[in-house]
Design a protein around this motif. Structure first.
Motif, short mmCIF file in Angstrom:
data_model
loop_
_atom_site.label_atom_id
_atom_site.label_comp_id
_atom_site.label_asym_id
_atom_site.label_seq_id
_atom_site.Cartn_x
_atom_site.Cartn_y
_atom_site.Cartn_z
N ASP A 279 0.81 -1.23 0.00
CA ASP A 279 0.00 0.00 0.00
C ASP A 279 0.84 1.28 0.00
O ASP A 279 0.34 2.36 0.28
N HIS A 280 2.13 1.15 -0.32
CA HIS A 280 2.99 2.33 -0.49
C HIS A 280 3.77 2.18 -1.79
O HIS A 280 4.07 1.06 -2.20
N ALA A 281 4.12 3.30 -2.39
CA ALA A 281 4.87 3.26 -3.64
C ALA A 281 6.22 2.57 -3.44
O ALA A 281 6.89 2.79 -2.42
N PHE A 282 6.61 1.74 -4.41
CA PHE A 282 7.93 1.13 -4.35
C PHE A 282 9.00 2.23 -4.35
O PHE A 282 10.00 2.14 -3.63
N ASP A 287 4.86 8.67 -3.52
CA ASP A 287 3.80 8.89 -2.53
C ASP A 287 3.56 10.38 -2.28
O ASP A 287 2.65 10.75 -1.54
N ARG A 288 4.37 11.23 -2.91
CA ARG A 288 4.15 12.68 -2.78
C ARG A 288 3.20 13.23 -3.84
O ARG A 288 2.86 14.42 -3.82
N GLY A 365 2.00 -5.19 -8.12
CA GLY A 365 3.10 -4.94 -9.05
C GLY A 365 2.62 -4.34 -10.35
O GLY A 365 3.22 -3.38 -10.87
N GLY A 366 1.52 -4.88 -10.89
CA GLY A 366 0.97 -4.37 -12.14
C GLY A 366 0.46 -2.95 -12.02
O GLY A 366 0.68 -2.10 -12.90
N SER A 373 5.07 4.09 -10.24
CA SER A 373 5.69 4.14 -8.92
C SER A 373 6.43 2.85 -8.56
O SER A 373 6.96 2.72 -7.48
N GLY A 374 6.43 1.88 -9.49
CA GLY A 374 6.94 0.55 -9.18
C GLY A 374 8.40 0.35 -9.55
O GLY A 374 9.21 1.27 -9.49
N THR A 375 8.73 -0.88 -9.98
CA THR A 375 10.12 -1.26 -10.20
C THR A 375 10.64 -0.87 -11.58
O THR A 375 11.81 -1.08 -11.87
#
Length: 437
Positions: A279-282, A287-288, A365-366, A373-375
């Motif tokens: 529930d938080h950005a990677f 998250d800002r 992940g998707g 915001s992911g990998t």
């Protein structure tokens, strides 16, 4: 049951099959006889919003079929409906248990649950033995040379292939040991109503994939044709063995389908090592972002009434069937998080409620991939244009005609709820502002 007779227990969770099941194999190979147990977990079920949740029906029908199969071997599946700790308290009181066997589960809730059950069993001097079953490589098996987890897919995939040998794809020969199931009369199975649910009328995909693999690369992006295997539901609940799938895929020269299985393992590994990403950005700076979070627009997205036919078709397919084509998942996720500037977590939760094949790791992940915001390495410039995606992947509008029949009549189809060019510029500004702080 004879309460004095020593037994071991195999605890079915997301591995609902007798064949090629790692934990069950180890249980059956060991003395004493194995009592199979399944727990309808109130901690999970009580959070489900829909009392006709199709996944519960699927699990129930699968558990019924498992019990019938076990009865053919003179045994039965003991099914409980409770919170896990309460269920295990009851099992410990009623049976002379020497050992418990299960397969690893990597999701945050499952890890906490298993830690609690392991502690409870330890107090009663009962061993808790768990095994790798739902992945080819566990979260610490494919890592960088410095021992840290990968955070980018491609090098992870390369290392995955380097590590792969026939050993990892071997089948567990469970059938040889079926005589070691605990012999008992059939246990009563609680009804769906007794566990608080109604039967869903959804149709579930069968396990059928081999014929689609050779043309998977050519057909997988076109939602109007059957080019994908719909195997996700069976992978999620373990009605098929990942080793069988990977073994089959590995026999084909075209590795695209196997790469999709590797993506799944990559996301399992990411969620395991970075549990906050549920529930938080990677990438914490994401998250800002100041999300717009317009509730009316979110409702239009959920209903498939955005005025963008490719997005609307995908959402209607999801609401009607519990499935959405993967290409379309990317488009609707990009539209929500970038065009509408609505927090990706809203979409992730909606998918979690609706998708038959929902797996937290892949879903999170998707969504993070789509939101940027992911990998992924260079993410936020990628904003799908839903109209050009439609022209490219459904040029004859076959998918649209199925799910958005009123599109043919412009007087009936709603106007777009937002202009894509405006939305794209707004998204780039919002992301740049958040990332420049």
């Amino acid at each position: 049951m004879d309460k004095q007779q020593p037994i071991s227990i195999f605890w079915f969770r997301r591995d609902l099959r007798l064949d090629d099941n790692a934990g069950l194999y180890h249980a059956l190979k060991s003395a004493p006889p194995v009592l199979p147990v399944f727990i309808f977990d109130k901690e999970i079920l009580d959070q489900l919003e829909d009392k006709d949740d199709a996944r519960v029906t699927f699990i129930y029908q699968t558990v019924e079929a498992l019990d019938k199969e076990l009865q053919q071997h003179g045994s039965s599946l003991l099914v409980l409906h409770d919170k896990p700790e309460n269920a295990w308290d009851k099992l410990i009181k009623e049976h002379n248990i020497t050992a418990v066997y299960a397969n690893h589960d990597y999701e945050p809730y499952a890890k906490l649950r298993d830690e609690a059950i392991a502690e409870l069993l330890k107090k009663h001097k009962i061993s808790f033995n768990t095994y790798k079953d739902q992945v080819i490589f566990e979260c610490d098996e494919v890592i960088k040379d410095d021992g840290k987890p990968y955070t980018v897919y491609t090098p992870y995939m390369r290392k995955w292939y380097q590590k792969l040998t026939p050993f990892y794809l071997k089948t567990y020969p469970n059938k040889k040991y079926f005589t070691n199931f605990y012999k008992t009369k059939a246990f009563p199975l609680p009804s769906l109503k007794e566990i608080g649910f109604e039967k869903s009328d959804r149709k579930f995909p069968t396990i059928s994939y081999e014929s689609l693999i050779p043309e998977y690369t050519a057909k997988r992006d076109f939602p109007a044709i059957k080019g994908t295997t719909h195997i996700g539901l069976h992978l999620r609940f373990g009605t098929v063995s990942i080793r069988e799938l990977a073994r089959t895929a590995n026999t084909f020269k075209e590795k695209t389908w196997l790469n999709e299985l590797i993506w799944r393992e990559f996301y399992v590994m990411i969620l395991y090592h970075f549990p906050k990403t549920a529930d938080h950005a990677f990438r914490p700076e994401y998250d800002r972002i100041k999300w717009n979070n317009n509730e009316k627009q979110f409702e239009a997205w959920c209903k498939g009434e955005t005025g963008y036919p490719f997005v609307d078709a995908g959402m209607r397919e999801l609401n009607a069937t519990g499935y959405m084509h993967n290409r379309v998942r990317m488009v609707v996720a990009s539209f929500l998080s970038k065009d509408l500037l609505i927090d990706w977590r809203w979409g992730e939760r909606y998918f979690a409620r609706k998708l038959l094949d929902y797996e937290m790791a892949s879903n999170v992940g998707g969504w993070q991939w789509s939101a940027g915001s992911g990998t992924d390495a260079a993410p936020y410039f990628r904003i799908f244009n839903p109209d050009s995606q439609l022209k490219k992947f459904d040029p004859e509008l076959k998918y649209i005609k199925k799910w958005v029949p009123e599109y043919a009549d412009f007087s009936k189809y709603p106007k777009p709820i937002i202009d894509h060019a405006f939305a794209r510029d707004r998204c780039l500004r919002a992301f740049k502002e958040a990332l420049s702080k």
